[in-house]
Scaffold this active site. Structure first.
Site, PDB file in Angstrom:
ATOM      1  N   HIS A   1      70.418  52.871 110.128  1.00  0.00           N
ATOM      2  CA  HIS A   1      71.482  52.020 109.582  1.00  0.00           C
ATOM      3  C   HIS A   1      72.672  52.128 110.519  1.00  0.00           C
ATOM      4  O   HIS A   1      73.256  53.203 110.673  1.00  0.00           O
ATOM      5  CB  HIS A   1      71.870  52.453 108.171  1.00  0.00           C
ATOM      6  CG  HIS A   1      72.927  51.584 107.559  1.00  0.00           C
ATOM      7  ND1 HIS A   1      72.622  50.507 106.745  1.00  0.00           N
ATOM      8  CD2 HIS A   1      74.285  51.613 107.661  1.00  0.00           C
ATOM      9  CE1 HIS A   1      73.748  49.925 106.363  1.00  0.00           C
ATOM     10  NE2 HIS A   1      74.774  50.571 106.915  1.00  0.00           N
ATOM     11  N   CYS A   2      73.028  51.021 111.143  1.00  0.00           N
ATOM     12  CA  CYS A   2      74.109  51.014 112.131  1.00  0.00           C
ATOM     13  C   CYS A   2      75.419  50.643 111.443  1.00  0.00           C
ATOM     14  O   CYS A   2      75.539  49.548 110.883  1.00  0.00           O
ATOM     15  CB  CYS A   2      73.800  50.031 113.257  1.00  0.00           C
ATOM     16  SG  CYS A   2      75.076  49.976 114.537  1.00  0.00           S
ATOM     17  N   VAL A   3      76.386  51.551 111.507  1.00  0.00           N
ATOM     18  CA  VAL A   3      77.682  51.275 110.866  1.00  0.00           C
ATOM     19  C   VAL A   3      78.484  50.241 111.648  1.00  0.00           C
ATOM     20  O   VAL A   3      79.372  49.586 111.090  1.00  0.00           O
ATOM     21  CB  VAL A   3      78.493  52.574 110.729  1.00  0.00           C
ATOM     22  CG1 VAL A   3      77.808  53.544 109.797  1.00  0.00           C
ATOM     23  CG2 VAL A   3      78.741  53.227 112.092  1.00  0.00           C
TER      24      VAL A   3
END
Length: 417
Positions: free
Chosen positions: A270-272
């Site tokens: 999950h890329c912020v």
């Protein structure tokens, strides 16, 4: 029929119509909190959370067909980034302190939100506004000096536009798996029960082949002992791939994202920075956006240093450029160059990890699980972890990555497993 909302009206979290003018009215929790603070009494449990929820719900701006709520995490980068960069341009020591503190604060906020498993638009806002503000400073402070030609400005602008297009593609569906819920359960409701045989043969075809193989074996062999053994293996396989929160059987290499609350095909992480998962459908766009960002950023840094530090080597000019802080315009440009260099170094590290993982056909999620369970082999000083489960050679691994999302790629992944 209900009356339409005007531009300053909205439906609050209680389902009632409210007005922006009345945003400071009916604040019982806030009034009670101030009264207890003045009288040195402790607040009741949950008071601060209720006050924060009320403030976030009332923080809106007028809009067509009703006021819209603004995510408060969007605002800090828009206000603080220009302020700190302008302060850093006043003196070399201020620049050193601020540019050292900014990455520490960003990492602290990342670990704070990640530990609480909360989603935030802060990093997406910071990334997009940094791009826009650096481009603005480049056009305002660097281009007017006359050392940057129109062609170079066009190349830089095209790189920025292409990167934003790739970023928009990376923001799309990463490959979410539709939940197979029963009895009206929501996708986030968990269950500790194993799936029955009807679920194992669901319409999505997830592991349906394994179950049908068990049935055909039972039809051909009346040996109950052998059938029981294969059925147990199938149930063990289903237990491993069963998501108790989404209530479905995941295909090979899929995983459940705790922040999005849903399973994703070939979940990488999950890329912020894009506020979304990186999975089967958007992994290539994510890698392309990273590559275009690095190329555009390095090109812009080179043009800026060549303008404000004339006649010096680019690498030397980044660390030693005499007379830069004598002029505020040069100091601001040089400070922005260092800010871009710090961000570029961080994104370059992420790109390096991605390239190595793809070369060994391993995802970030699989690497973390392998390290946790001590089942992977550390390579290159621990930068990459080879699980050995999907690695079929450099060319095959990249070929599979470049065909992600195609039916051929899905079949080959299932065959490997």
């Amino acid at each position: 029929m209900e009356e339409p909302l005007c531009c300053c009206e909205y439906i609050d979290r209680s389902g009632e119509k409210n007005h922006l003018v009345a945003c400071c009215c009916d604040c019982e929790d806030l009034d009670e909190g101030c009264e207890r603070w003045l009288t040195c009494r402790s607040l009741p449990p949950g008071t601060l959370e209720r006050i924060a929820d009320t403030v976030l719900d009332r923080f809106r701006i007028p809009w067509l067909k009703g006021a819209i709520k603004i995510n408060i995490t969007l605002l800090p980068p828009l206000i603080l980034l220009p302020f700190f960069l302008h302060i850093a341009a006043l003196h070399f020591l201020l620049a050193l302190v601020i540019l050292t503190s900014l990455p520490v604060v960003v990492l602290w906020y990342y670990y704070l939100t990640h530990r609480r498993k909360g989603r935030t638009l802060f990093f997406l806002s910071l990334g997009l506004f940094s791009l826009g503000y650096m481009y603005y400073v480049f056009l305002r402070e660097v281009v007017p000096r006359g050392h940057v030609g129109h062609t170079q400005v066009v190349i830089l602008t095209c790189g920025l536009i292409l990167m934003l297009v790739a970023l928009s593609q990376a923001k799309r569906d990463p490959g979410f798996l539709a939940s197979q819920m029963s009895n009206g359960k929501s996708p986030c409701q968990g269950s500790n029960d194993l799936p029955n045989r009807k679920v194992l043969g669901s319409s999505n075809g997830l592991h349906g082949a394994a179950v049908s193989g068990i049935a055909s074996y039972h039809a051909k062999n009346d040996d109950a002992k052998g059938y029981s053994r294969i059925l147990a293996e199938g149930l063990d396989r289903a237990e491993e791939d069963w998501c108790t929160k989404c209530q479905l059987i995941r295909p090979p290499r899929a995983g459940h994202c705790r922040l999005c609350g849903i399973c994703v095909r070939r979940l990488d992480h999950h890329c912020v920075w894009i506020n979304s998962c990186v999975g089967e459908r958007n992994h290539r766009a994510f890698l392309l956006a990273l590559s275009l960002f690095l190329l555009t950023s390095v090109y812009g840094i080179t043009l800026t240093l060549d303008t404000i530090c004339r006649g010096q080597n680019m690498l030397i000019a980044l660390f030693y450029c005499p007379g830069t802080y004598a002029d505020y315009s040069s100091a601001l440009s040089f400070t922005c160059v260092w800010y871009c260099s710090i961000v570029t170094a961080g994104m370059g590290y992420i790109l390096l990890i991605q390239l190595l993982n793809i070369s060994y056909n391993v995802t970030e999620r699989e690497a973390r699980l392998a390290l946790r369970e001590d089942t992977g082999r550390k390579l290159l000083g621990g930068i990459v972890v080879d699980t050995g489960k999907y690695n079929r050679g450099f060319l095959y691994n990249w070929g599979q990555f470049l065909t992600l999302g195609s039916p051929t790629s899905q079949r080959s992944a299932e065959d490997i497993v």
